[in-house]
Design an enzyme around this catalytic site. Structure first.
Site, PDB file in Angstrom:
ATOM      1  CG  ASN A   9    -118.264 -17.322 -33.612  1.00 31.31           C
ATOM      2  OD1 ASN A   9    -117.680 -18.403 -33.543  1.00 31.31           O
ATOM      3  ND2 ASN A   9    -119.590 -17.201 -33.508  1.00 31.31           N
ATOM      4  CE  LYS A  11    -121.024 -17.723 -36.723  1.00 34.10           C
ATOM      5  NZ  LYS A  11    -122.283 -17.319 -37.340  1.00 34.10           N
ATOM      6  CG  HIS A  93    -123.471 -17.543 -31.504  1.00 32.66           C
ATOM      7  ND1 HIS A  93    -124.307 -18.058 -32.467  1.00 32.66           N
ATOM      8  CD2 HIS A  93    -122.757 -16.569 -32.098  1.00 32.66           C
ATOM      9  CE1 HIS A  93    -124.087 -17.412 -33.610  1.00 32.66           C
ATOM     10  NE2 HIS A  93    -123.152 -16.503 -33.410  1.00 32.66           N
ATOM     11  CD  GLU A  95    -124.507 -19.738 -35.774  1.00 31.45           C
ATOM     12  OE1 GLU A  95    -123.394 -20.162 -35.414  1.00 31.45           O
ATOM     13  OE2 GLU A  95    -124.641 -18.854 -36.647  1.00 31.45           O
ATOM     14  CD  GLU A 163    -123.394 -12.249 -32.786  1.00 33.75           C
ATOM     15  OE1 GLU A 163    -122.468 -11.944 -33.533  1.00 33.75           O
ATOM     16  OE2 GLU A 163    -123.662 -13.416 -32.469  1.00 33.75           O
ATOM     17  N   GLY A 169    -124.875 -14.068 -40.883  1.00 35.31           N
ATOM     18  CA  GLY A 169    -124.555 -14.859 -42.066  1.00 35.31           C
ATOM     19  C   GLY A 169    -125.449 -14.587 -43.261  1.00 35.31           C
ATOM     20  CB  SER A 207    -124.093  -9.196 -42.201  1.00 32.45           C
ATOM     21  OG  SER A 207    -124.788 -10.416 -42.416  1.00 32.45           O
TER      22      SER A 207
HETATM   23  P1  PGA Z   1    -121.600 -13.245 -39.421  1.00 33.55           P
HETATM   24  O1  PGA Z   1    -121.762 -13.997 -37.994  1.00 33.55           O
HETATM   25  O2  PGA Z   1    -120.570 -12.163 -39.225  1.00 33.55           O
HETATM   26  O3  PGA Z   1    -121.136 -14.341 -40.352  1.00 33.55           O
HETATM   27  O4  PGA Z   1    -122.932 -12.691 -39.777  1.00 33.55           O
HETATM   28  C1  PGA Z   1    -121.731 -13.278 -36.807  1.00 33.55           C
HETATM   29  C2  PGA Z   1    -121.831 -14.201 -35.624  1.00 33.55           C
HETATM   30  O5  PGA Z   1    -122.589 -15.185 -35.679  1.00 33.55           O
HETATM   31  O6  PGA Z   1    -121.171 -13.983 -34.591  1.00 33.55           O
END
Ligand code: PGA
Length: 248
Positions: A9, A11, A93, A95, A163, A169, A207
């Site tokens: 992803n 983003k 997601h 976010e 997640e 992140g 992560s």
């Molecule tokens: P990350 O994000 O691997 O940077 O922690 C995962 C995601 O949001 O799908």
């Protein structure tokens, strides 16, 4: 046996030059046995579909609207994604849920729209740190699964991604037992509702990197990963793909 998935992803990252990363990924992941998805920003989908060519890498979107078309400034429909060659879309997601106030009901309607356009949906669920601290993790996951996944979900049209919001992140990951517990809970939910539940893939996200992927993907009911930061560069994502492939 469920084939593992390595999904990236991107983003809101990536300009035209970033398509080079896909070319590099293609050459680093020849002969892999897992499914690979890359979900770049919408501006790069068409070119990345053409670059992915005959490789196993499938290109997806990061969100879509629940309507086919209309007066929704700034939005993108599932049909538009499919029209430029996307085969999948990430929905729900965290976010989107937190920054755009997307409820599980909204996610549900987007999933229906995505299926109508022929897209595979990667449906995300996950608890916040406050949810976990208050012992509400499984209640939150149950609500999100129950209201985000439409009843017509199958192993072909849907992939679930767990997640934990606090692991995204941050470089922090849950313990393997914590991941195993939630994935088992999700599998049980799917078994209770869907005929092909046993074949449905459940990804872990938050992560994931080249150093922890193999151990995480070996946890029962973890069928691969949804990867943010470590998917942006081919050199970082390739070991994750290899880990998924070796366990497929
Ligand atoms: P990350 O994000 O691997 O940077 O922690 C995962 C995601 O949001 O799908």
């Amino acid at each position: 046996m469920r084939r593992k998935i390595a999904a990236g992803n991107w983003k809101m990252n990536g300009l035209k030059a970033s398509v080079d990363e896909l070319n590099a990924l293609k050459s680093l992941t020849l002969d892999t046995k897992c499914d690979i998805f890359i979900c770049p920003p919408a501006t790069l989908i068409e070119e990345m579909v053409s670059v992915s060519g005959e490789s196993l890498i499938r290109i997806g979107g990061q969100d879509c609207h629940w309507s086919k078309s209309g007066a929704y400034t700034g939005e993108i429909s599932a049909e538009m994604l499919a029209n430029v060659g996307a085969q999948a879309v990430i929905l729900g997601h965290s976010e989107r849920r937190s920054l755009h106030q997307e409820t599980s009901t909204i996610v549900h309607d987007k999933v229906i729209a995505a299926w109508a356009a022929g897209l595979t949906t990667i449906i995300c669920v996950g608890e916040t740190e406050a949810d976990r601290d208050s012992g509400a993790t499984l209640d939150v996951i149950a609500e999100q699964l129950g209201h985000s996944i439409p009843d017509a979900a199958t192993a072909d049209n849907s992939i679930i991604a767990y997640e934990p919001v606090w692991a995204i992140g941050t470089g922090r990951t849950p313990t393997f037992d914590e991941i195993a517990d939630v994935h088992k809970f999700i599998r049980t939910h799917l078994n209770d509702r869907f005929k092909s539940a046993n074949q449905m893939r459940i990804l872990y996200g938050g992560s994931v990197n080249g150093s922890n992927a193999a151990e995480i993907f070996a946890i029962p009911n973890v069928d691969g990963g949804l990867v943010g930061g470590a998917s942006l560069r081919a050199i970082d994502f390739a070991p994750i793909v290899v880990a998924a492939s070796q366990l497929s």
